[in-house]
Every structure is written in C-alpha cells, then in structure tokens.
Design a protein around this motif. Sequence first.
Motif, PDB file in Angstrom:
ATOM      1  N   LEU A  72      13.028  23.959 -24.431  1.00 58.84           N
ATOM      2  CA  LEU A  72      14.336  23.575 -24.838  1.00 58.84           C
ATOM      3  C   LEU A  72      15.412  24.230 -24.020  1.00 58.84           C
ATOM      4  O   LEU A  72      15.067  25.326 -23.576  1.00 58.84           O
ATOM      5  N   GLY A  73      16.416  23.534 -24.160  1.00 56.92           N
ATOM      6  CA  GLY A  73      17.625  23.962 -23.241  1.00 56.92           C
ATOM      7  C   GLY A  73      18.693  24.568 -24.252  1.00 56.92           C
ATOM      8  O   GLY A  73      19.493  25.330 -23.827  1.00 56.92           O
ATOM      9  N   ALA A  74      18.616  24.241 -25.392  1.00 60.15           N
ATOM     10  CA  ALA A  74      19.651  24.668 -26.347  1.00 60.15           C
ATOM     11  C   ALA A  74      19.087  24.629 -27.858  1.00 60.15           C
ATOM     12  O   ALA A  74      18.257  23.718 -28.142  1.00 60.15           O
ATOM     13  N   VAL A  75      19.413  25.413 -28.692  1.00 63.87           N
ATOM     14  CA  VAL A  75      19.257  25.406 -30.057  1.00 63.87           C
ATOM     15  C   VAL A  75      20.468  25.180 -30.913  1.00 63.87           C
ATOM     16  O   VAL A  75      21.472  25.821 -31.021  1.00 63.87           O
ATOM     17  N   PHE A  76      20.313  24.380 -31.696  1.00 61.50           N
ATOM     18  CA  PHE A  76      21.424  24.258 -32.860  1.00 61.50           C
ATOM     19  C   PHE A  76      21.159  24.818 -34.147  1.00 61.50           C
ATOM     20  O   PHE A  76      20.031  24.685 -34.840  1.00 61.50           O
ATOM     21  N   VAL A  77      21.754  26.044 -34.635  1.00 54.85           N
ATOM     22  CA  VAL A  77      21.603  26.751 -35.915  1.00 54.85           C
ATOM     23  C   VAL A  77      22.653  26.234 -36.868  1.00 54.85           C
ATOM     24  O   VAL A  77      23.651  26.402 -36.825  1.00 54.85           O
ATOM     25  N   LEU A  78      21.832  25.253 -37.608  1.00 52.41           N
ATOM     26  CA  LEU A  78      22.599  24.523 -38.722  1.00 52.41           C
ATOM     27  C   LEU A  78      22.136  25.000 -40.035  1.00 52.41           C
ATOM     28  O   LEU A  78      22.608  24.280 -41.144  1.00 52.41           O
ATOM     29  N   ASN A  79      21.338  26.053 -40.249  1.00 47.54           N
ATOM     30  CA  ASN A  79      20.789  26.259 -41.410  1.00 47.54           C
ATOM     31  C   ASN A  79      21.697  27.391 -42.525  1.00 47.54           C
ATOM     32  O   ASN A  79      22.630  27.299 -42.022  1.00 47.54           O
ATOM     33  N   SER A  80      21.180  27.777 -43.460  1.00 46.38           N
ATOM     34  CA  SER A  80      22.155  28.418 -44.214  1.00 46.38           C
ATOM     35  C   SER A  80      22.594  29.653 -43.673  1.00 46.38           C
ATOM     36  O   SER A  80      21.807  30.383 -42.713  1.00 46.38           O
ATOM     37  N   ASP A  81      24.068  29.844 -44.022  1.00 48.83           N
ATOM     38  CA  ASP A  81      24.762  31.133 -42.976  1.00 48.83           C
ATOM     39  C   ASP A  81      24.119  32.416 -42.988  1.00 48.83           C
ATOM     40  O   ASP A  81      24.195  33.206 -42.182  1.00 48.83           O
ATOM     41  N   GLU A  82      23.252  32.711 -44.021  1.00 51.99           N
ATOM     42  CA  GLU A  82      22.783  34.029 -44.325  1.00 51.99           C
ATOM     43  C   GLU A  82      21.686  34.366 -43.031  1.00 51.99           C
ATOM     44  O   GLU A  82      21.504  35.503 -42.485  1.00 51.99           O
ATOM     45  N   TYR A  83      21.395  33.228 -42.456  1.00 47.48           N
ATOM     46  CA  TYR A  83      20.330  33.125 -41.242  1.00 47.48           C
ATOM     47  C   TYR A  83      20.914  33.005 -39.929  1.00 47.48           C
ATOM     48  O   TYR A  83      20.015  32.983 -38.735  1.00 47.48           O
ATOM     49  N   HIS A  84      22.095  32.700 -39.767  1.00 43.41           N
ATOM     50  CA  HIS A  84      22.616  32.190 -38.799  1.00 43.41           C
ATOM     51  C   HIS A  84      22.561  33.268 -37.620  1.00 43.41           C
ATOM     52  O   HIS A  84      22.189  32.937 -36.412  1.00 43.41           O
ATOM     53  N   ALA A  85      22.883  34.711 -37.892  1.00 42.68           N
ATOM     54  CA  ALA A  85      22.731  35.531 -36.737  1.00 42.68           C
ATOM     55  C   ALA A  85      21.340  35.637 -36.286  1.00 42.68           C
ATOM     56  O   ALA A  85      21.033  35.789 -35.042  1.00 42.68           O
ATOM     57  N   GLU A  86      20.259  35.855 -37.227  1.00 44.11           N
ATOM     58  CA  GLU A  86      18.967  36.249 -36.788  1.00 44.11           C
ATOM     59  C   GLU A  86      18.413  35.041 -35.880  1.00 44.11           C
ATOM     60  O   GLU A  86      18.021  35.251 -35.152  1.00 44.11           O
ATOM     61  N   HIS A  87      18.592  33.885 -36.285  1.00 40.31           N
ATOM     62  CA  HIS A  87      18.075  32.554 -35.651  1.00 40.31           C
ATOM     63  C   HIS A  87      18.914  32.405 -34.436  1.00 40.31           C
ATOM     64  O   HIS A  87      18.313  31.829 -33.504  1.00 40.31           O
ATOM     65  N   ALA A  88      20.217  32.655 -34.363  1.00 39.85           N
ATOM     66  CA  ALA A  88      21.006  32.590 -33.082  1.00 39.85           C
ATOM     67  C   ALA A  88      20.421  33.488 -31.926  1.00 39.85           C
ATOM     68  O   ALA A  88      20.178  33.306 -30.888  1.00 39.85           O
ATOM     69  N   ILE A  89      20.274  34.704 -32.421  1.00 42.26           N
ATOM     70  CA  ILE A  89      19.929  35.758 -31.646  1.00 42.26           C
ATOM     71  C   ILE A  89      18.454  35.372 -31.087  1.00 42.26           C
ATOM     72  O   ILE A  89      18.154  35.635 -29.851  1.00 42.26           O
ATOM     73  N   ALA A  90      17.431  34.938 -31.888  1.00 43.79           N
ATOM     74  CA  ALA A  90      16.188  34.559 -31.516  1.00 43.79           C
ATOM     75  C   ALA A  90      16.194  33.515 -30.547  1.00 43.79           C
ATOM     76  O   ALA A  90      15.516  33.694 -29.389  1.00 43.79           O
ATOM     77  N   ALA A  91      16.832  32.401 -30.580  1.00 42.15           N
ATOM     78  CA  ALA A  91      17.127  31.477 -29.599  1.00 42.15           C
ATOM     79  C   ALA A  91      17.777  32.047 -28.106  1.00 42.15           C
ATOM     80  O   ALA A  91      17.140  31.602 -27.207  1.00 42.15           O
ATOM     81  N   ILE A  92      18.753  32.944 -28.489  1.00 41.00           N
ATOM     82  CA  ILE A  92      19.651  33.547 -27.308  1.00 41.00           C
ATOM     83  C   ILE A  92      18.309  34.434 -26.370  1.00 41.00           C
ATOM     84  O   ILE A  92      18.290  34.173 -25.251  1.00 41.00           O
ATOM     85  N   ARG A  93      17.635  35.073 -27.179  1.00 48.35           N
ATOM     86  CA  ARG A  93      16.597  35.942 -26.644  1.00 48.35           C
ATOM     87  C   ARG A  93      15.458  35.062 -25.739  1.00 48.35           C
ATOM     88  O   ARG A  93      14.658  35.811 -24.805  1.00 48.35           O
TER      89      ARG A  93
END
Length: 361
Positions: A72-93
């Motif tokens: 994957l080159g990119a991840v779109f984080v579109l789920n419930s906003d309570e999880y945005h930070a956790e899942h964005a950071i997971a993709a970034i790492r």
Amino acid sequence: MERVRVRVGVVGLGEVAQIVHLPILQALADRYEIAALCDVSPGLLAAMGERYGVPPERRYADAHELAAQPDLGAVFVLNSDEYHAEHAIAAIRHGKHVLVEKPMCLSEREAVEIVAARDAAGVQVMVAYMRRFAPAFTEAVAAVRALPKINYARVRDIIGANRLIIEQSSAVLRFDDVPAPLGEERAERARRLVAEAIGDAPPEIVSAYRLLLGLGSHDLSAMRELIGRPQRVASARQWNGGRFIAAILEFDGYFATYETGVDQQRRFDAHLEVYGDTASVRVQYDTPYIRHLPTTLVTQETRGEAFVETVTRPTFKDPYTHELETFHEVATGKAAPKTTPEDFVEDLQLFAEIVAALRAA
C-alpha cells in the motif's frame, strides 16, 4: 506522461465511504487502485470487497493489519473519529501516506502524536477538509484578499440531518453485525477523549464540542483560510442540548458571526460571506452526499450607479474529487498538503476557545 497509481487501503466503509470516497477512487482509476478494505462489520466488509474487487485476503477487521499490508502507498482513515488518531498513526508507522477524514482527532495530545509519527516516518498526512479544495472557495480566497477593507463576515452551516438527504438519493448498505462490545468500547473511548480535551463538562457542552469537531470543523477551517484566525471569541451560546451554537468572533477591526446546527429539514445551507465597503464575497455549498452539486461563488459590488451581482459556478466537479486529485499529488511527491495536522490544531484551539465561552455563558 502516465500517472503513478497509488495503491490505497480504506479504513471505514460507512455512508461517506460508500457514497463519496470509494466511487471517486474507482472513477480516478488512472490515479488510484483500491487495494485493501477494513471495517468492523463482517457483512459490510464482504459486500464492499465484492463490489470493488478486493479479494478476501485483503479485507481486514483490524486497521492495524491493513496498515501492515506492504504494497500500500496510502491509507484513507474514514471510520469513527474516536479511532482516527490510532489508525492514522498505525498507517504512518508502516510508511504509508494518510488521508484522514475530519476531525483528524478529538484532542490536542493525539494531534501532537500524529505530527511526531509523521515526522519520524517521513510521510505526508492530509486532513480531508474537502470544502477548501472547491474552486469556488479558492477563487473566493483571492477575492477576499483583494478587498481593501472587511467590515463583517458570516459563517453559517444550518443543515438537515444527513439521513434526510441520503435516504432519497443513495442506497447505503448497513449490517447489524458489529459485536456489541465494540460499540461499548467506542462510547467509552469517546467519553475519555472528550474529557481529555475539555475536562469534565455537562452533556450539552459535550454535545456542542462534538458538533464543533464534526460539522463545525468544515466551517471554521474554511473561515481561517478565508479571513484568518480570530483574535478572540467575544461570546458564544448553545441550545437544544448543544445541537445549535452561535458565536461572535473578534478580528482586527471587525467581527464575524458563526452559526451552526442540525435540524429535520431536507435542506443544506452552508456558506461563508465577507462584506467589504463596496463589495461582498460569498461561497455557497450544497450537500456532499449528492455528488456534483455545484459550489458557487457569489460577488456583489457597487460600481458607480449600478449594483452588480455575479454568480460563478467554476465547475460541476465536486470538492471531494478535487481533494482526492490533490492528495494524489501529495502522495506522489508533487505537492505538499495545505490541510496539515498542524493546520487542524488551529481548529482544536479555536474549538476550545468557543467551549470556554460557552461555559462562561
């Protein structure tokens, strides 16, 4: 020259993904490939996987597993906003560029962690403020900057509940198969993150903060690009259990009003208007849940004896498409994002100032 196709993983397959992101990604097949999907609903995950040709081994119930998919080159984080930070950071790492729906997160601490992870990984993070990518809006920014003086500004977003529009215009799949403990954990996470952001607060203030994070983030983010950040929040009030908010914002030499709320009318009234001495500039948005409804630029000007009103529709292309075209440029190293995590922190700080004014009232 042939474009580089970015392989995208999509986290969260709810109504905005079904109506907006996935169809646009499919339409922009010269730029993107939908290469992985993630959702906590097994039925929805299977249905969207079949619709978009994503094989079972690339369908995930856990966003961390999707983030680890190596191609994957990119991840779109579109789920419930309570999880945005956790899942964005997971993709970034895992070295992925990230497009994260607004709000990027619920607390400033989460925003700091996203920035630190991004800087450590050397990737890009873009917040999905699609209204700021509409050509009518970018033209309005130039027009406002040309005004010799600003006397007043108005930011308004009074809309009917999204379902009132969606039920007449789209077929959204919903499954009653999400495990109950996940719903309970989501509610507890939301309570904890909001308390971290604004402290202990009565339910109506919590509701107002969530309204600012959701609908309000569009308006106030666009306002900041259009006229800058206010010097202070002069006053603010909420009513209807925090579901309506009005605020007076002080700028250098003028004031602006901000009004927002959600009711049960089937209409969408979102606009920003700036008033000069002899001219005004207005950006009018329509619902994003019906694609390609135009965003218009309305200018009014006194020229000698005449009063002239001009309505400009720069394009039928919707703001989301412009946003995803821009993100492709970001993900392929051709552009830097304007809607950065640091830019979103400006909104969090303004929300906190509005909440403080609500408490003081």
